[in-house]
Design a protein around this motif. Structure first.
Motif, mmCIF file in Angstrom:
data_model
loop_
_atom_site.group_PDB
_atom_site.id
_atom_site.type_symbol
_atom_site.label_atom_id
_atom_site.label_comp_id
_atom_site.label_asym_id
_atom_site.label_seq_id
_atom_site.Cartn_x
_atom_site.Cartn_y
_atom_site.Cartn_z
ATOM 1 N N MET A 283 -5.889 4.698 -13.061
ATOM 2 C CA MET A 283 -6.246 5.941 -12.374
ATOM 3 C C MET A 283 -7.663 5.821 -11.825
ATOM 4 S SD MET A 283 -6.435 9.889 -13.757
ATOM 5 C CE MET A 283 -4.640 10.084 -13.783
ATOM 6 N N LEU A 284 -7.796 6.026 -10.516
ATOM 7 C CA LEU A 284 -9.085 5.942 -9.844
ATOM 8 C C LEU A 284 -9.507 7.310 -9.352
ATOM 9 C CD1 LEU A 284 -8.461 2.795 -7.604
ATOM 10 C CD2 LEU A 284 -9.187 2.879 -9.993
ATOM 11 N N PHE A 285 -10.744 7.682 -9.631
ATOM 12 C CA PHE A 285 -11.310 8.929 -9.132
ATOM 13 C C PHE A 285 -12.062 8.650 -7.837
ATOM 14 C CE2 PHE A 285 -11.183 9.420 -13.792
ATOM 15 C CZ PHE A 285 -10.415 10.566 -13.891
ATOM 16 N N THR A 286 -11.843 9.495 -6.831
ATOM 17 C CA THR A 286 -12.563 9.368 -5.564
ATOM 18 C C THR A 286 -12.967 10.760 -5.089
ATOM 19 O OG1 THR A 286 -10.804 9.658 -3.897
ATOM 20 C CG2 THR A 286 -10.911 7.511 -5.010
ATOM 21 N N SER A 287 -13.805 10.792 -4.069
ATOM 22 C CA SER A 287 -14.241 12.071 -3.510
ATOM 23 C C SER A 287 -13.129 12.772 -2.746
ATOM 24 C CB SER A 287 -15.444 11.854 -2.585
ATOM 25 O OG SER A 287 -15.089 10.980 -1.531
ATOM 26 N N GLU A 288 -12.045 12.044 -2.438
ATOM 27 C CA GLU A 288 -10.925 12.626 -1.701
ATOM 28 C C GLU A 288 -9.752 12.982 -2.594
ATOM 29 O OE1 GLU A 288 -11.200 13.338 1.489
ATOM 30 O OE2 GLU A 288 -13.226 12.508 1.483
ATOM 31 N N GLY A 289 -9.809 12.609 -3.873
ATOM 32 C CA GLY A 289 -8.710 12.881 -4.789
ATOM 33 C C GLY A 289 -8.501 11.714 -5.737
ATOM 34 N N THR A 290 -7.451 11.798 -6.537
ATOM 35 C CA THR A 290 -7.171 10.797 -7.562
ATOM 36 C C THR A 290 -6.065 9.850 -7.099
ATOM 37 O OG1 THR A 290 -7.789 12.376 -9.275
ATOM 38 C CG2 THR A 290 -6.518 10.464 -9.972
ATOM 39 N N ILE A 291 -6.259 8.562 -7.369
ATOM 40 C CA ILE A 291 -5.297 7.526 -6.986
ATOM 41 C C ILE A 291 -4.686 6.926 -8.245
ATOM 42 C CG2 ILE A 291 -5.053 5.213 -5.994
ATOM 43 C CD1 ILE A 291 -7.333 5.919 -4.076
ATOM 44 N N ASN A 292 -3.354 6.865 -8.297
ATOM 45 C CA ASN A 292 -2.669 6.048 -9.303
ATOM 46 C C ASN A 292 -2.346 4.722 -8.625
ATOM 47 O OD1 ASN A 292 -1.048 4.757 -11.125
ATOM 48 N ND2 ASN A 292 0.329 6.480 -11.492
ATOM 49 N N ILE A 293 -3.188 3.723 -8.901
ATOM 50 C CA ILE A 293 -3.091 2.471 -8.163
ATOM 51 C C ILE A 293 -1.819 1.706 -8.505
ATOM 52 C CG2 ILE A 293 -4.263 0.924 -9.790
ATOM 53 C CD1 ILE A 293 -4.825 1.178 -5.958
ATOM 54 N N LYS A 294 -1.097 2.099 -9.544
ATOM 55 C CA LYS A 294 0.160 1.432 -9.899
ATOM 56 C C LYS A 294 1.320 1.843 -9.002
ATOM 57 C CE LYS A 294 -0.934 0.949 -14.832
ATOM 58 N NZ LYS A 294 -0.492 1.299 -16.210
ATOM 59 N N ASN A 295 1.151 2.932 -8.245
ATOM 60 C CA ASN A 295 2.230 3.409 -7.385
ATOM 61 C C ASN A 295 2.555 2.382 -6.289
ATOM 62 O OD1 ASN A 295 2.467 5.745 -8.827
ATOM 63 N ND2 ASN A 295 1.391 7.039 -7.351
ATOM 64 N N ARG A 296 3.841 2.269 -5.981
ATOM 65 C CA ARG A 296 4.296 1.286 -4.991
ATOM 66 C C ARG A 296 3.711 1.537 -3.602
ATOM 67 N NH1 ARG A 296 7.771 -2.686 -4.704
ATOM 68 N NH2 ARG A 296 8.780 -3.198 -2.720
ATOM 69 N N LYS A 297 3.331 2.775 -3.319
ATOM 70 C CA LYS A 297 2.813 3.109 -1.997
ATOM 71 C C LYS A 297 1.576 2.308 -1.623
ATOM 72 C CE LYS A 297 0.597 7.029 -1.489
ATOM 73 N NZ LYS A 297 0.254 8.478 -1.513
ATOM 74 N N TRP A 298 0.857 1.760 -2.622
ATOM 75 C CA TRP A 298 -0.362 1.019 -2.329
ATOM 76 C C TRP A 298 -0.091 -0.478 -2.132
ATOM 77 C CZ3 TRP A 298 -3.167 4.830 -1.127
ATOM 78 C CH2 TRP A 298 -3.180 6.014 -1.899
ATOM 79 N N ALA A 299 1.146 -0.921 -2.277
ATOM 80 C CA ALA A 299 1.457 -2.354 -2.260
ATOM 81 C C ALA A 299 1.078 -3.043 -0.953
ATOM 82 C CB ALA A 299 2.940 -2.574 -2.557
ATOM 83 N N THR A 300 1.132 -2.318 0.159
ATOM 84 C CA THR A 300 0.785 -2.910 1.452
ATOM 85 C C THR A 300 -0.397 -2.185 2.108
ATOM 86 O OG1 THR A 300 2.474 -1.524 2.529
ATOM 87 C CG2 THR A 300 3.121 -3.761 1.889
ATOM 88 N N ASP A 301 -1.208 -1.517 1.289
ATOM 89 C CA ASP A 301 -2.396 -0.846 1.815
ATOM 90 C C ASP A 301 -3.574 -1.813 1.669
ATOM 91 O OD1 ASP A 301 -4.663 0.668 2.321
ATOM 92 O OD2 ASP A 301 -3.858 2.478 1.388
ATOM 93 N N PHE A 302 -3.958 -2.441 2.778
ATOM 94 C CA PHE A 302 -4.990 -3.474 2.741
ATOM 95 C C PHE A 302 -6.374 -2.922 3.096
ATOM 96 C CE2 PHE A 302 -0.935 -5.534 3.871
ATOM 97 C CZ PHE A 302 -0.761 -6.261 2.697
ATOM 98 N N SER A 303 -6.496 -1.602 3.097
ATOM 99 C CA SER A 303 -7.798 -0.979 3.341
ATOM 100 C C SER A 303 -8.677 -1.135 2.102
ATOM 101 C CB SER A 303 -7.610 0.496 3.684
ATOM 102 O OG SER A 303 -7.019 1.192 2.599
ATOM 103 N N PRO A 304 -9.990 -0.967 2.263
ATOM 104 C CA PRO A 304 -10.887 -1.086 1.105
ATOM 105 C C PRO A 304 -10.478 -0.129 -0.009
ATOM 106 C CG PRO A 304 -12.140 -1.017 3.139
ATOM 107 C CD PRO A 304 -10.720 -0.692 3.502
#
Length: 376
Positions: A283-304
């Protein structure tokens, strides 16, 4: 230790200040990364200094007492020398750990008898012994020994516990009068407000703690399962009583939103294992909201990892790469996530400080609370 109150936000009771320790200046509001066993889990001291850059970190008396033990810490010259950390350190007295060992401890007026979670060996913490242990550790700020009541907790128990915490405080103070620091510099002592979620007990305890005239004061017994509304209500009650010219430390709190809301109430110092523990779970905290980096949606997100983040990890690693590390159970993934979360927490309190100083904290805080509540 002298606390300088630099500015108060016009729309809230948020404060910007600073105080000096033997190991440097601490600017408030501040978040203290938790270095329970002489280590902020997963982070090298070089990264801690250069990327996260906190003025102060936290160690824990209970855990350091068990490992490595006072003999080794004294031989090293104290915790600063032992772990290679040249900035300020605060030690929690172990009261919370005793609370968490409810199945393996007995609380009496004299103190607490408990079993080690490591090997089951029996030990006793009294207010006097805990002061001695913290002298051996050598932290810049040391805490009174208190009882952290559970939630829920009935009124009668909370009242008895509060009065015992006050009596333990008096014993701590008397012991410290006869016990100078061991390493040639002063240690600052903070008593702790208790009283569970009962406003009258919280007010009574805050008045007693304020009367001790310590250089700073802490608020304990919260973030133990009570609703956020109760947390804010109790912090509000206490901050209206604790002196304005001394730092206020809310122990064990909490989420980024909790921190901003309590800064608005007049709290100056925070600690919590959440940024490191949640990081290890993806779980990552950011200024835009919380990210669950284990979710499949991030598998092809090559942004920083976080375009707004301030650590090298935020710039050099992508979300797709970090998700891959978690999927492969590579420990590097946990390290990157931990570095990010701690960097974000320190950014948050520094940005809060900047906003307090320029008079824009109130509207900024309200906007941030909405943004950070999102799930990305």
């Amino acid at each position: 230790m002298h606390f300088t109150l630099e500015h108060t936000d016009p729309a809230t009771r948020a404060r910007a200040g600073r105080f000096e320790t033997a190991h440097g200046t601490v600017h408030t509001p501040i978040f203290m990364p938790v270095g329970t066993v002489a280590s902020v889990k997963g982070i090298h001291q070089k990264e801690l200094r250069e990327e996260i850059d906190p003025d102060i970190i936290l160690g824990n008396t209970y855990h350091l007492f068990l490992r490595p033990g006072m003999e080794i810490l004294e031989a090293a010259g104290g915790l600063h020398a032992f772990m290679g950390w040249d900035r300020a350190i605060l030690t929690d007295s172990g009261g919370y750990q005793v609370y968490s060992l409810s199945a393996n401890r007995k609380i009496r007026e004299e103190g607490v008898k408990f079993k080690s979670h490591i090997d089951g060996s029996l030990h006793v913490f009294t207010p006097e012994r805990v002061m001695e242990l913290q002298r051996s550790i050598g932290a810049d700020i040391i805490m009174a020994f208190d009882e952290c009541t559970p939630y829920p907790c009935d009124y009668a128990y909370a009242e008895r516990s509060m009065h015992m915490t006050h009596r333990w405080l008096d014993r701590c103070i008397e012991h410290l009068k006869k016990a100078p620091p061991k390493y040639g510099y002063e240690q600052s002592f903070f008593p702790i407000v208790q009283g569970s979620v009962y406003p009258d007990l919280r007010r009574q305890s805050a008045e007693y703690i304020a009367g001790a005239d310590a250089v700073g004061n802490a608020i304990g017994g919260l973030s133990v399962g009570e609703p956020a509304e109760e947390l804010y209500a109790m912090a509000d009650e206490v901050c209206r009583i604790l002196p304005e010219d001394k730092p206020r430390y809310l122990m064990g709190v909490g989420t980024p939103i909790n921190i901003l809301e309590n800064i608005a109430l007049g709290v100056d110092m925070f600690d919590c294992v959440m940024p490191t523990r949640n990081a290890r779970n993806g779980m990552l905290f950011t200024s835009e909201g919380t990210i669950n980096i284990k979710n499949r949606k991030w598998a092809t997100d090559f942004s920083p990892l976080d375009p707004m983040g301030l650590t090298f990890a935020d710039r050099e690693y992508s979300r797709a790469y970090l998700r891959h590390l978690f999927a492969a159970n590579e420990y590097l993934g946990k390290q990157i996530a931990t570095l990010h979360n701690l960097g974000f927490y320190l950014w948050l309190v520094r940005e809060a400080r900047r906003r307090i100083l320029d008079g824009t904290f109130g509207p900024w805080k309200d906007k941030m609370v909405v943004q950070m509540d999102k799930r990305l």
